[in-house]
Design an enzyme around this catalytic site. Structure first.
Site, short mmCIF file in Angstrom:
data_model
loop_
_atom_site.label_atom_id
_atom_site.label_comp_id
_atom_site.label_asym_id
_atom_site.label_seq_id
_atom_site.Cartn_x
_atom_site.Cartn_y
_atom_site.Cartn_z
NE ARG A 138 -3.80 -0.01 2.17
CZ ARG A 138 -4.34 0.73 3.35
NH1 ARG A 138 -4.31 -0.20 4.44
NH2 ARG A 138 -5.23 1.73 3.21
CG HIS B 187 -8.78 5.28 10.98
ND1 HIS B 187 -9.73 4.84 10.08
CD2 HIS B 187 -9.41 5.45 12.26
CE1 HIS B 187 -10.93 4.79 10.81
NE2 HIS B 187 -11.03 5.12 11.92
CB CYS C 158 13.68 2.01 16.26
SG CYS C 158 12.96 3.79 17.09
CB CYS D 131 14.90 3.30 20.90
SG CYS D 131 14.29 2.05 20.17
N GLY E 56 -17.38 10.11 1.26
CA GLY E 56 -16.92 8.88 0.62
C GLY E 56 -16.69 7.87 1.78
CG ASN F 294 -20.83 7.75 0.18
OD1 ASN F 294 -19.54 7.60 -0.42
ND2 ASN F 294 -21.05 7.19 1.30
#
Length: 233
Positions: free
Chosen positions: A58, A108, A135, A138, A175, A201
């Site tokens: 994605r 989200h 990361c 860290c 939407g 929509n």
């Protein structure tokens, strides 16, 4: 009388015409993928490689996606409306910002961001993630995950969203399927505050009966037309 305070909720249907798939309905992502496997903390714990593969795919889609006329229309509304406009999006893509919107709330989370589950640091991220990713904050590996809200996790900035709904004059839902809470309950919150409610929509949502005004069709057609109607002197 023109509305002074506007809250706009956007969902996957807004970005569908930019080439980013919707989740529910015919041809949606959840027809092909099991959300329990790729969009829950439990799924990530069971099979992090599968989850990373899904979000890496994605993330690559984002490189090809561009904002469409609906995104640009909402950015224009932000710029030209004399009152307040708050965009709250369920989408994890950056297309609102690419169109010029200044500070949409990504309730989200954001796909172009990575989160360390060990130290909770969040960083902009456009490349693939894997268990071997360290990361940047860290230095730990094996803890990096997409900085998105999975099913079972708390959406972001809910206090600020509810405060805006409590004082808005106009609530517009664009939407969305009307099936995912808490966003599906925003129309009732706005109604309770006395706001006019509008659904834009492709087809009627699950909560269509709750809206006072409804317009259906392609987002790239109905959203710009609605924005122009709001901006008329």
């Amino acid at each position: 009388m023109a509305p002074e305070r506007i809250v706009i909720l956007t969902g996957a249907g807004l970005s569908a015409e930019s080439g980013l798939g919707t989740f529910r309905g015919k041809g949606g992502l959840w027809d092909e993928y099991d959300l329990e496997e790729v969009a829950t903390p439990e799924g990530f714990a069971r099979n992090p490689v599968k989850v990373h593969d899904f979000y890496n795919m994605r993330r690559r889609w984002l490189r090809e996606a561009c904002p469409n006329a609906a995104h640009f229309a909402l950015a224009k509304l932000e710029r030209e409306h004399s009152g307040e406009v708050l965009i709250v999006t369920q989408n994890i893509d950056p297309l609102h910002e690419a169109a010029g919107s200044k500070a949409p709330i990504h309730m989200h989370g954001e796909l172009a961001s990575a989160l360390c589950a060990y130290c909770c640091a969040s960083r902009p991220w456009t490349e693939d993630l894997s268990l071997a990713t360290d990361c940047p904050a860290c230095g730990e590996s094996g803890y990096m995950r997409p900085d998105v809200v999975w099913f079972g996790e708390m959406p972001r900035e809910m206090e600020r969203i509810y405060a805006a709904l409590a004082k808005c004059d106009l609530f517009v839902s664009i939407g969305t399927s009307g099936t995912v809470y808490p966003a599906a309950g925003f129309v009732a919150e706005a109604q309770g505050a006395g706001a006019h409610t509008v659904e834009l929509n492709l087809d009627p949502s699950e909560g269509a009966s709750l809206f006072a005004e409804k317009h259906y069709g392609a987002a790239t057609e109905i959203v710009p037309a609605f924005v122009e109607s709001l901006l008329k002197p």
